[in-house]
Design an enzyme around this catalytic site. Structure first.
Site, PDB file in Angstrom:
ATOM      1  N   VAL A 284       1.075  -1.322  -0.030  1.00  0.00           N
ATOM      2  CA  VAL A 284      -0.075   0.000   0.002  1.00  0.00           C
ATOM      3  C   VAL A 284       0.892   1.373   0.103  1.00  0.00           C
ATOM      4  CG1 VAL A 284      -1.682   1.327   1.309  1.00  0.00           C
ATOM      5  CG2 VAL A 284      -1.880  -0.995   0.981  1.00  0.00           C
ATOM      6  N   GLU A 289      -0.200   5.863  -4.958  1.00  0.00           N
ATOM      7  CA  GLU A 289      -1.475   6.038  -5.015  1.00  0.00           C
ATOM      8  C   GLU A 289      -1.930   7.396  -5.452  1.00  0.00           C
ATOM      9  OE1 GLU A 289      -0.278   5.159  -2.318  1.00  0.00           O
ATOM     10  OE2 GLU A 289      -0.431   7.253  -1.117  1.00  0.00           O
ATOM     11  N   ASP A 331       1.045  32.143 -37.826  1.00  0.00           N
ATOM     12  CA  ASP A 331       0.653  33.111 -39.262  1.00  0.00           C
ATOM     13  C   ASP A 331       1.233  34.552 -38.726  1.00  0.00           C
ATOM     14  OD1 ASP A 331      -0.837  33.774 -36.770  1.00  0.00           O
ATOM     15  OD2 ASP A 331      -2.956  33.527 -37.779  1.00  0.00           O
ATOM     16  N   ASP A 656      -7.057  31.278 -37.160  1.00  0.00           N
ATOM     17  CA  ASP A 656      -7.992  32.064 -36.617  1.00  0.00           C
ATOM     18  C   ASP A 656      -9.340  31.709 -37.693  1.00  0.00           C
ATOM     19  OD1 ASP A 656      -7.368  33.050 -39.193  1.00  0.00           O
ATOM     20  OD2 ASP A 656      -6.556  34.917 -38.065  1.00  0.00           O
ATOM     21  N   ASP A 660      -9.156  26.748 -41.042  1.00  0.00           N
ATOM     22  CA  ASP A 660      -7.903  26.458 -40.096  1.00  0.00           C
ATOM     23  C   ASP A 660      -8.378  25.321 -39.235  1.00  0.00           C
ATOM     24  OD1 ASP A 660      -6.501  28.258 -41.650  1.00  0.00           O
ATOM     25  OD2 ASP A 660      -6.872  29.901 -39.687  1.00  0.00           O
ATOM     26  N   ASN A 750       3.733   6.741   5.231  1.00  0.00           N
ATOM     27  CA  ASN A 750       3.897   6.910   3.793  1.00  0.00           C
ATOM     28  C   ASN A 750       2.773   7.504   3.123  1.00  0.00           C
ATOM     29  OD1 ASN A 750       6.169   5.635   2.219  1.00  0.00           O
ATOM     30  ND2 ASN A 750       5.944   4.080   3.818  1.00  0.00           N
ATOM     31  N   THR A 753       2.866  11.284   4.725  1.00  0.00           N
ATOM     32  CA  THR A 753       4.150  12.147   4.374  1.00  0.00           C
ATOM     33  C   THR A 753       3.965  12.286   2.882  1.00  0.00           C
ATOM     34  OG1 THR A 753       5.302  10.403   5.311  1.00  0.00           O
ATOM     35  CG2 THR A 753       6.486  12.375   5.208  1.00  0.00           C
ATOM     36  N   ASP A 754       4.099  11.244   2.245  1.00  0.00           N
ATOM     37  CA  ASP A 754       3.838  11.496   0.710  1.00  0.00           C
ATOM     38  C   ASP A 754       2.706  12.475   0.330  1.00  0.00           C
ATOM     39  OD1 ASP A 754       6.094   9.428   0.689  1.00  0.00           O
ATOM     40  OD2 ASP A 754       5.059   8.123  -0.333  1.00  0.00           O
TER      41      ASP A 754
HETATM   42  P1  ADP Z   1      -2.650  36.797 -43.237  1.00  0.00           P
HETATM   43  O1  ADP Z   1      -3.866  37.301 -42.498  1.00  0.00           O
HETATM   44  O2  ADP Z   1      -2.061  35.712 -42.926  1.00  0.00           O
HETATM   45  O3  ADP Z   1      -1.892  37.986 -43.540  1.00  0.00           O
HETATM   46  P2  ADP Z   1      -5.087  36.452 -45.143  1.00  0.00           P
HETATM   47  O4  ADP Z   1      -5.303  35.275 -45.954  1.00  0.00           O
HETATM   48  O5  ADP Z   1      -5.877  37.020 -44.493  1.00  0.00           O
HETATM   49  O6  ADP Z   1      -3.569  36.403 -44.725  1.00  0.00           O
HETATM   50  O7  ADP Z   1      -5.030  37.430 -46.376  1.00  0.00           O
HETATM   51  C1  ADP Z   1      -4.196  37.329 -47.592  1.00  0.00           C
HETATM   52  C2  ADP Z   1      -4.383  38.605 -48.541  1.00  0.00           C
HETATM   53  O8  ADP Z   1      -5.780  38.925 -48.888  1.00  0.00           O
HETATM   54  C3  ADP Z   1      -3.757  40.072 -47.949  1.00  0.00           C
HETATM   55  O9  ADP Z   1      -2.522  40.080 -48.107  1.00  0.00           O
HETATM   56  C4  ADP Z   1      -4.709  40.926 -48.369  1.00  0.00           C
HETATM   57  O10 ADP Z   1      -4.137  41.479 -49.527  1.00  0.00           O
HETATM   58  C5  ADP Z   1      -5.912  40.461 -48.618  1.00  0.00           C
HETATM   59  N1  ADP Z   1      -6.864  40.606 -47.450  1.00  0.00           N
HETATM   60  C6  ADP Z   1      -6.842  40.271 -46.177  1.00  0.00           C
HETATM   61  N2  ADP Z   1      -7.766  40.606 -45.580  1.00  0.00           N
HETATM   62  C7  ADP Z   1      -8.755  41.123 -46.356  1.00  0.00           C
HETATM   63  C8  ADP Z   1      -9.990  42.151 -46.323  1.00  0.00           C
HETATM   64  N3  ADP Z   1     -10.747  41.729 -45.059  1.00  0.00           N
HETATM   65  N4  ADP Z   1     -10.609  42.539 -47.233  1.00  0.00           N
HETATM   66  C9  ADP Z   1     -10.059  42.488 -48.504  1.00  0.00           C
HETATM   67  N5  ADP Z   1      -8.694  41.796 -48.654  1.00  0.00           N
HETATM   68  C10 ADP Z   1      -8.233  41.153 -47.627  1.00  0.00           C
HETATM   69 MG    MG Z   2      -6.211  37.486 -42.204  1.00  0.00          MG
END
Ligand code: ADP
Ligand code: MG
Length: 934
Positions: A284, A289, A331, A656, A660, A750, A753-754
């Protein structure tokens, strides 16, 4: 009138549904919403929050160990040792209380984490959009949803645009479902109610306006009362490690107690009952445990520390996993940079280049050419560009502070109060406002008829507007993409055909800006043919090019140092961005992902997705050697992640967007952005960063390494003390001595303490420069050979001292001799805790009393030992014969030799390797002083 939350709203037209809910398309008033909230209660699923202490306590008795203890009590009963029976029962209780306290603490930590992940939603109140916490929604509220939002309540669709939702969490159907507003037969199944949106599902695509029909327990999800956003507690890698550990420990204790039995019964002829009792007691005592509970405490403490540093853990064991991360895929925008985007330059179709002044999201600033102010009335192309910037935009600048639930938000950067939406769009809106602020009515008023939001696959956004009866499609997006889709260019005389020369000129300008780490956006438009009233991606072509804007987004303070820390910690940092190659590379250089020495390697610094695709055969090799990939789509992210994992890396990945989610799930640690991320990304992730900051990831990794160390140190402590203890027994029996302790004394020393000391060890902080070491190996055993020296040392000291004490006191009687042995064993174990606070660093460099939990545990533990020996009642019960106080002090001092001997060992073994590493880490210091101006 009562609001009917159960009415089949899918069976009636939108207007009728609104009437029934006493709602309008403009939304409720704040007052009305409050009244409804009081009446129907918050939009929460009830009944699952909170910990049930009674159940948790009872759970402690389900343990396998408790069974063994009951067995021991049975044996004691059989051997007619009534006192032992009571003591064992007491120990069972004590153990259960301790286990309960540990688990209660861990559960509370998990619960606190859960409450840190808040869901917010956009709702129309008093006719204006407003962000509120989802739990404040009431029936009749008009909600606005977009791609990636998780649906906060059940709602009837009022209008939708390319709307698709995923209802897997409710119906099991994993494919996106298109939603429509038309009424449906009353008897439709849940999955067929195409005009309803359900809490707990999410928007995969498009946008929606909907009226809330049911909240909290009245939702479909509430009916099946499944709780979402639960912290998950499964993770195979760590499970494997801890299971292996538990097995190793169990084997050690079973084998050693068998040895005790065989020696005692067959070799030395002690009475059967006596040997059996002692064997069960050693079994034990030596079974760890407390281990599972301690591991969850270590994880909980780690998770809490990470949360204090803005990394909120959603999957519990990710805490430990972080320690083994060897690649971070991050990113760019917002994670490495501040995400306070500001337009600095404009290059118009008529060939003029303009400068924009002002900083951050403040709307004061000027647009100049050669230092002279340019106004929209003298430059029509600029006027058009600003018009597109303003109208093809979903961001909001409010400036007003009457936000709901603004209690704790106030300490964020002040910009956050004023702007909401995509930072890229905010930057454009701010640009337009700068012009408007200087000149009332500078830009025409338009009516937004339809909007196609930005998606990282399309890389543009589009809006259909009407100005003075004229309809136009306005487009903003990645410049190469827009340039391809453009046939004309706007200059001072109006649109004309776009020539090859002009394309080249624009391309050069873009490259130049991108080289200077600017994010480049193109703005364009086209006249809408034949009275269309919606816009889709297919319609976006044959555009008239208006110009590009260059946006700066400075790196965050502290990121460079954090990247540096990763490098010395053996962690590779890769950037995967949707942005332009040159912009990506420029930022990567600024934060140190790319270093000058990379430049003459055989591989390019940065690659665009299509370049990677062109060299498909070299895919693996390129991923292993190139650290910046740009214009990447979510699918490529996933492939890169998979390749790295196949190579044996554990990867952390940020994300984001909706797309993704697969990569976030796939990563060993998926990290979602708390501010910028969509609900879908958060749901798919293991960790949410509440500040979106790259440095936070690195801090979390550091804590993850500490978690692993603490698990290791605590197990070392358990193993060394238990092993040494059984070792003393085996030697004593072999030498033909009486048992040096009774069964009840064994159990007490044991379990008590432990149980107390390991709690202190669980809270140890990291020592030295943790980020100067390599990552914890993926399948590193928690118990490894570095425990061996400590095993030997501990056994030697404990054996020497306890046999010495036994012989010394034996002439005065067995009871006093046992008492002395008991004190030696208890005290050496307690002192050994201090050794195990760091396996390789001297107690005096880490600060002998710097872990207050160990100090408290020390005092409590010593007090408990003294209590049991020196209070007459307990002393009798346990058959102790108290030693004189001076003798006690001598034993106390002698027992502390475990510390001195361990110090000597550490000095010899690690002294040279780690001369005088200071506590704390260089890269974590004065990060805040580094805040740059925007
Ligand atoms: P990251 O966020 O990694 O920079 P995105 O995929 O969001 O890449 O954007 C890629 C490209 O799309 C950007 O470089 C920009 O030129 C264009 N872009 C990003 N966001 C917008 C937006 N809200 N409206 C119009 N163009 C956009
Ligand atoms: Mg973006």
């Amino acid at each position: 009138m009562e609001l009917d939350q159960r009415y089949p709203y899918h069976s009636i037209p939108v207007d009728e549904a609104l009437d029934k809910l006493q709602a309008t398309k403009e939304g409720l008033t704040e007052e009305e919403a409050n009244q409804r909230l009081n009446k129907v209660g918050p939009n929460e699923l009830t009944g699952k929050e909170g910990i049930n202490p009674v159940l948790l306590f009872l759970k402690q008795f389900k343990d396998f160990l408790i069974l063994i203890l009951f067995l021991a009590a049975g044996v004691a009963w059989y051997a007619d040792q009534r006192v032992d029976v009571y003591v064992i029962l007491g120990v069972i209780l004590f153990n259960a209380v301790l286990g309960f306290l540990q688990e209660y603490r861990a559960e509370k930590a998990i619960l606190a984490l859960k409450n840190m992940i808040k869901q917010e939603t956009t709702v129309l109140r008093n006719g204006k959009p407003k962000t509120i916490e989802a739990k404040q929604l009431v029936p009749g509220d008009i909600i606005k949803l977009e791609e990636g939002d998780s649906i906060p309540a059940d709602a009837r669709l009022v209008s939708g645009k390319n709307l698709q939702t995923v209802e897997a969490s409710l119906t099991g159907e994993s494919l996106p479902i298109e939603k429509k507003t038309d009424p449906l037969p009353e008897k439709s199944n849940l999955g067929d109610r195409l005009n309803m949106l359900f809490k707990g599902t999410h928007v995969a695509r498009g946008t929606a306006t909907a009226v809330v029909t049911g909240t909290g327990p009245h939702t479909e999800l509430g009916k099946i009362s499944k709780s979402l956003g639960d912290i998950k507690t499964t993770s195979t890698n760590f499970r494997k490690k801890t299971q292996r550990l538990a097995k190793q420990m169990a084997v050690i204790s079973i084998v050693t107690s068998l040895v005790v039995f065989v020696l005692g019964y067959y070799v030395r002829d002690y009475a059967f009952e006596e040997v059996l009792l002692i064997t069960v007691a050693t079994l034990v005592s030596s079974i760890p445990e407390g281990l599972p509970a301690v591991i969850s405490i270590v994880l909980a403490i780690g998770a809490k520390r990470m949360a204090d540093q803005n990394a909120i853990i959603r999957e519990f064991t990710a805490t430990e996993m972080l320690g083994s991360i060897s690649v971070i895929l991050t990113d760019k925008t917002g994670t490495l940079t501040k995400s306070i985007l500001t337009v600095k330059s404009i290059f118009l179709g008529d060939d003029t280049e303009l400068e924009v002044s002002g900083s951050g999201y403040a709307t004061e600033g000027d647009i100049t050419h050669n230092e002279e102010s340019v106004s929209t009335s003298e430059n029509a192309v600029l006027a058009k560009l600003l018009f597109i910037a303003k109208e093809c935009n979903n961001a909001r600048l409010s400036g007003d502070k009457d936000k709901a639930g603004s209690d704790e938000e106030n300490d964020k950067e002040s910009e956050d109060d004023k702007a909401s939406g995509d930072p890229t769009e905010i930057a454009l809106l701010v640009l337009a406002k700068k012009a408007e602020a200087k000149n009332e009515g500078a830009l025409p008023e338009a009516q937004q008829l339809d909007d196609l939001p930005f998606s990282s696959e399309q890389k543009f956004r589009a809006t259909l507007v009407e100005t003075d009866g004229k309809r136009e499609i306005l487009v903003v997006g990645a410049p190469e993409k827009i340039l391809k889709l453009s046939s004309h260019i706007l200059d001072s005389d109006g649109p004309r055909e776009l020539t090859e020369d002009q394309r080249q000129q624009i391309q050069d300008k873009m490259d130049d800006w991108a080289d200077h780490a600017m994010r480049v956006l193109a703005l364009a438009y086209k006249e809408a043919e034949g009275g269309i009233d919606s816009v889709s991606a297919e319609q976006v072509d044959g555009l008239v090019w208006v110009g590009i804007t260059g946006i700066v987004d400075p790196p965050r303070g502290g990121v460079r140092k954090a990247v540096g820390a990763c490098k010395s910690a053996g962690i590779r940092v890769m950037m995967l961005t949707g942005d332009h190659k040159k912009t990506g590379a420029a930022i990567a250089r600024e934060v140190g992902i790319l270093e000058p020495e990379n430049e003459n390697s055989d591989y390019p610094e940065a690659m665009q997705e299509d370049e990677l695709e062109d060299r498909e055969n070299d895919f693996d090799e390129l991923v292993d050697n190139v650290s910046v990939f740009t214009r990447v789509s979510p699918n490529t992210k996933l492939r890169i992640a998979e390749h790295l994992q196949e190579k044996g890396h554990l990867i952390a990945m940020t994300g984001d967007g909706v797309n993704d989610a697969p990569a976030l799930k796939r990563a060993d640690v998926g990290i979602a952005m708390g501010i910028r991320g969509t609900d879908v990304a958060k749901d798919a992730s293991h960790i949410v960063l509440s500040d979106d900051n790259f440095a936070t990831i690195v801090r979390a990794i550091r804590e993850g390494r500490i978690v692993f160390q603490n698990v290791r140190q605590t197990s070392f402590f358990l193993l060394t003390t238990n092993f040494a203890f059984v070792f003393v027994f085996i030697v004593a029996i072999t030498m033909g001595l009486p048992f040096p302790l009774t069964a009840t004394q064994i159990l007490w020393v044991n379990l008590v303490t432990d149980g107390v000391m390991e709690l202190g060890l669980a809270a140890e902080r990291g020592h030295g420069e943790i980020m100067k070491q390599k990552p914890v190996e993926k399948d590193a055993n928690i118990l490894d050979k570095s425990v061996v020296p400590y095993l030997l040392l501990m056994s030697a000291v404990m054996l020497g001292l306890s046999l010495g004490a036994f012989y010394y006191y034996l002439p005065q009687g067995a009871e006093i001799a046992r008492t002395a042995v008991f004190l030696v064993i208890a005290m050496t174990q307690v002192f050994n805790t201090f050794n195990m606070r760091s396996i390789d660093r001297s107690l005096f460099t880490i600060g002998a009393f710097s872990n207050k939990y160990v100090n408290i545990a020390f005092v409590v533990s010593v007090a408990l030992q003294l209590l049991v020996v020196y209070t007459p009642f307990l002393s009798n019960l346990f058959r102790f014969d108290p030693l004189p106080i001076p003798d006690l002090l001598v034993i106390f001092l002698l027992s502390s030799t475990v510390i001195w001997i361990a110090e000597i060992y550490k000095k010899i073994r690690f002294g040279k390797q780690q001369p005088d590493i200071p506590e704390g880490e260089e890269w974590m210091k004065d990060e805040n002083n580094e805040k740059q101006k925007v």
